[in-house]
Scaffold this active site. Structure first.
Site, PDB file in Angstrom:
ATOM      1  N   TYR A 176      42.546 -92.398   4.528  1.00  0.00           N
ATOM      2  CA  TYR A 176      41.173 -91.944   4.797  1.00  0.00           C
ATOM      3  C   TYR A 176      40.997 -90.507   4.323  1.00  0.00           C
ATOM      4  CZ  TYR A 176      36.956 -91.467   7.817  1.00  0.00           C
ATOM      5  OH  TYR A 176      35.692 -91.283   8.318  1.00  0.00           O
ATOM      6  N   GLY A 177      40.207 -90.350   3.242  1.00  0.00           N
ATOM      7  CA  GLY A 177      39.916 -89.026   2.720  1.00  0.00           C
ATOM      8  C   GLY A 177      38.441 -88.744   2.598  1.00  0.00           C
ATOM      9  N   HIS A 179      34.590 -88.125   4.610  1.00  0.00           N
ATOM     10  CA  HIS A 179      34.096 -87.429   5.793  1.00  0.00           C
ATOM     11  C   HIS A 179      34.941 -86.200   6.156  1.00  0.00           C
ATOM     12  CE1 HIS A 179      32.640 -91.736   6.540  1.00  0.00           C
ATOM     13  NE2 HIS A 179      31.587 -91.027   6.142  1.00  0.00           N
ATOM     14  N   TYR A 181      38.046 -85.639   6.126  1.00  0.00           N
ATOM     15  CA  TYR A 181      39.259 -85.880   6.888  1.00  0.00           C
ATOM     16  C   TYR A 181      40.495 -85.829   5.988  1.00  0.00           C
ATOM     17  CZ  TYR A 181      36.663 -87.406  11.059  1.00  0.00           C
ATOM     18  OH  TYR A 181      35.863 -87.459  12.173  1.00  0.00           O
ATOM     19  N   ARG A 229      39.940 -93.991   0.818  1.00  0.00           N
ATOM     20  CA  ARG A 229      38.509 -93.783   1.058  1.00  0.00           C
ATOM     21  C   ARG A 229      38.201 -92.334   0.694  1.00  0.00           C
ATOM     22  NH1 ARG A 229      35.482 -95.102   6.825  1.00  0.00           N
ATOM     23  NH2 ARG A 229      33.499 -95.842   5.969  1.00  0.00           N
ATOM     24  N   ARG A 329      27.216-100.940   9.289  1.00  0.00           N
ATOM     25  CA  ARG A 329      26.083-101.282  10.157  1.00  0.00           C
ATOM     26  C   ARG A 329      25.513-102.676   9.889  1.00  0.00           C
ATOM     27  NH1 ARG A 329      22.667 -96.198   8.730  1.00  0.00           N
ATOM     28  NH2 ARG A 329      23.836 -96.542   6.795  1.00  0.00           N
TER      29      ARG A 329
END
EC number: 1.5.8.1
Length: 736
Positions: A176-177, A179, A181, A229, A329
């Site tokens: 996870y990269g 947002h 992070y 990501r 969503r």
């Protein structure tokens, strides 16, 4: 029905390294409030998506080590064998429906406050988190600048977590990269101020991420498909990662180590730029950035943009913008979205309205998420609710529902799905209740999808059972009408209205002079009706924390009025949780709307209102005897001129009809009535999502011993020494 052959490309399998995704539908990682301590909820919620046709289903962000404990928010963890065991329930359930299971490896740096573990995170430089200052977060959190030993230790934490994910059975491991992070903090010059070989130039800033991918690949080999990501543009211009500079260069540099790219835009402090609310962003709103990714890689690309429309999905796949449809969503609103396309039932899709209420629950921290459209979201395990399957009716009692708003229309839909004969009665021209009004506000047009889905389903169900009836444009029903109607069960869903006298949560009394029967004073309902003239100078008296006051302010400012909002709480404060807040504040400023914060109203007169600072009585307190307040008199009152006053102070249940029927309970039996229920806003004003849930719940539980009050749900509880209920079956049990 057969699938429209135009959509065949959406169901074409695709190789992802050693794995194959069965179609082009990919539930990107998203939080749901389950974490790893509610494995039943996580298993059932993710599994229903695999059953519904999502070819790959991911966890939420999954913490790799106590250093990235994200408490107070609830997120998954893969720290140890216990976490692996709990996550395996999800993996097995997803696999049972033929889908791939993915695990997103999360390291938050200072954006993860570590309130539970009380550890300190590592990063390229020391900085305090801009995310930790948003509502619900515990002030400023800092990290520690990693030296080379600590940097290598962090990379090993990623490797160890990847191995645990593989051994849990996950098919996809996602570093996870996005947002802001983890590895993005090393690539992004906004954070990385190092001067050694891990900072400065692009190659140096990319080094940590590339080395981490190399080490993970060597460890897991081809046992899993390796994904990352990545935010291809952080929207900070030259101070961050720009698409045509570091973004595409990194895509090209890292591609040899990866089997799939999961791409988006934005950062964490305003991650609504990625999870864009429909108020500001349409479907596929990231395409101006994402359309360039394929020029830098030959690996498959998954992209997001609230893809709810099969036509738009088809368009972006055929255009080669992305290879796989990513969605969070839309997969929550309709877990069976791919299956409905596959079965030729596109008009049955429960379309995401983009309100971001699902996100708001995670932003608040510590609570399971909900969905405005899908009342079963998060309830699959604990209540056994399947979004597409229902228990057959257990009696022949027909049901009269008075009110076709969010609660009433949902209650009618579910009862009709179960086989009940239902009569749904409303005074409006359409079903949907006040959603019809809200959807006329600026930017909220897509909220009408809530009404449209239920209207479509009700019309279909009417054809299945001609004894059912939807009666619109009717005169208001009285207690006599209902007693004489002949229905066995009666459901009152008459909604709520804004106070006409300014009753509010601070005084629980009317505001002197506030009277919506006067020509210069309006409630939101009167604004929607459009029967009263609105003057040039509009004063909105706001005691509400959500969308109504800022939306009305925008409406009248755009129409050329001079608008002032006197607000006790932050204007649209809850919109910080729905990720609408930042852009709403920009819009308020752009439109020249004057906001008077921490301001109450003490009197309304024609042509003016008396306002005061709510803290104007001073902080000192003393006992002054009976009948005396302990603080000084508030002397901050000032008069402000205006032509029209709009009262957004509190909503009051329209429950008179229900109370009249309860008072005449002695007449029920003679008229064939067994039960009278009240649901939704008529019981207690609430947001659309909770009103919808209430209608859904009653329809599911209407034969239970006490349907007015919800039955106990299955709790995932850690109890000292023994199970909370040793006889309770921990397995997922659908009420179908």
């Amino acid at each position: 029905m057969a699938r429209d052959p135009r959509f065949d490309i959406l169901f074409t399998p695709l190789k992802l390294g050693s794995k194959t995704i069965r179609n082009r539908f990919y539930q990107v990682p998203h939080c749901n409030g389950a974490g790893t301590n509610s494995p039943g909820m996580n298993m059932a919620h993710r599994g229903i998506k695999a059953e519904g046709g999502w070819g790959a289903v991911n966890t939420e962000q999954c913490s790799i080590h106590p250093e990235c404990d994200d408490t107070l928010r609830i997120t998954a963890r893969i720290w140890d064998q216990g976490d692996m065991r709990n996550l395996r329930a999800m993996v097995d359930h997803v696999h049972s429906h033929g889908s791939l299971a993915g695990c997103e490896l999360f390291y938050g740096g200072p954006h993860a406050p570590a309130i539970e573990s009380r550890t300190i995170s590592r990063g390229p430089s020391q900085y305090n988190s801009e995310f930790a200052t948003v509502p619900g977060c515990p002030g400023f959190t800092y990290n520690h600048e990693a030296d080379i030993d600590e940097l290598e230790r962090l990379q090993q934490q990623y490797v160890d977590a990847a191995l645990r994910a593989r051994d849990t059975g996950f098919d996809l491991v996602n570093v996870y990269g996005a947002h802001a992070y983890g590895p993005m903090q090393w690539l992004n010059p906004y954070y990385n101020r190092r001067t050694d070989k891990y900072g400065g130039s692009f190659d140096n800033r990319a080094r940590f991420w590339i080395e981490t991918l190399e080490k993970i690949r060597r460890a897991v080999n081809d046992d899993v498909a390796l994904v990352t990501r990545c935010a291809t543009d952080t929207l900070y211009g030259t101070k961050g990662v720009e698409l045509t500079e570091d973004g595409l260069r990194f895509i090209e540099l890292a591609s040899p180590y990866l089997d799939l790219w999961d791409v988006n835009i934005g950062d964490i402090a305003e991650w609504g730029e990625d999870a864009g609310p429909s108020r500001f962003y349409p479907i596929a709103h990231e395409n101006d950035w994402i359309r360039h990714i394929k020029q830098a890689t030959n690996k498959p690309v998954v992209g997001v943009g609230r893809y709810y429309d099969p036509e738009k999905m088809l368009q972006v796949i055929k255009a080669g913008i992305i290879d796989i449809i990513g969605a969070a969503r839309p997969s929550i609103a309709d877990p069976w979205l791919p299956r409905k396309i596959d079965e030729g039932r596109v008009d049955d899709i429960r379309t995401c309205i983009g309100c971001n209420v699902c996100i708001s629950r995670w932003e608040m921290g510590g609570v399971p998420f909900i969905c405005t459209q899908n009342a079963t979201a998060g309830e699959e395990y604990r209540r056994g609710w399947h979004p597409e399957k229902f228990e057959p009716k257990k009696s022949d009692h027909d049901v009269l529902i008075v009110g076709a708003g969010p609660a009433g229309s949902e209650c009618a839909r579910v009862l009709m799905e179960r086989g009940y004969t239902v009569h749904l009665v409303d005074t409006r021209e359409k079903t949907g209740g006040y959603v019809n009004d809200v959807a006329t506000l600026p930017g909220l047009g897509e909220w009408s999808f809530h009404r449209d889905y239920r209207q479509t389903q009700l019309e279909k169900l009417l054809k299945k059972n001609p004894e059912c009836q939807i009666a619109l444009k009717q005169k208001p029903m009285t207690a006599d009408d209902i007693l004489q109607y002949g229905a066995s069960r009666v459901v009152i869903a008459t909604g709520a209205k804004w106070s006409t006298t300014g009753v509010n949560h601070r005084t629980h009394e009317p505001i002197p002079g506030a009277d919506a029967s006067l020509p210069h004073v309006l409630t939101p309902e009167q604004v929607y009706e459009g029967k009263k003239a609105v003057g040039k100078r509009v004063m909105i008296i706001n005691y509400d924390a959500y969308y109504t006051a800022p939306s009305l302010a925008e409406k009248f400012a755009r129409a050329g009025h001079d608008v002032t909002v006197a607000t006790v709480c932050g204007l649209g404060a809850y919109m910080e949780y729905t990720l609408e807040g930042a852009n709403m504040q920009r819009l308020i400023h752009e439109l020249g709307i004057k906001v008077l914060g921490e301001t109450g109203c003490s009197r309304v007169e024609q042509g003016r209102v008396e306002l005061f600072n709510i803290w104007g009585e001073g902080y000192k307190r003393s006992y002054k005897g009976a009948g005396q307040l302990p603080r000084n008199e508030n002397t901050s009152h000032e008069w402000h001129e205006c032509d029209t006053v709009i009262l957004v102070t509190s909503r009051r249940s329209e429950d008179t009809l229900y109370r009249e029927l309860k008072a005449r309970k002695g007449e029920w039996e003679a008229n064939g009535i067994t039960n009278v229920f009240v649901i939704g806003d008529a019981e207690s004003p609430r947001i659309i999502a909770d009103a919808t849930f209430d209608g859904h719940r009653l329809a599911r539980e209407i034969e239970d011993a006490d349907p007015q009050h919800q039955k106990p749900y299955k709790r995932e509880q850690r109890a000292w020494g023994t199970a909370y209920n040793p006889d309770e079956n921990p397995d997922l049990v659908w009420r179908v």
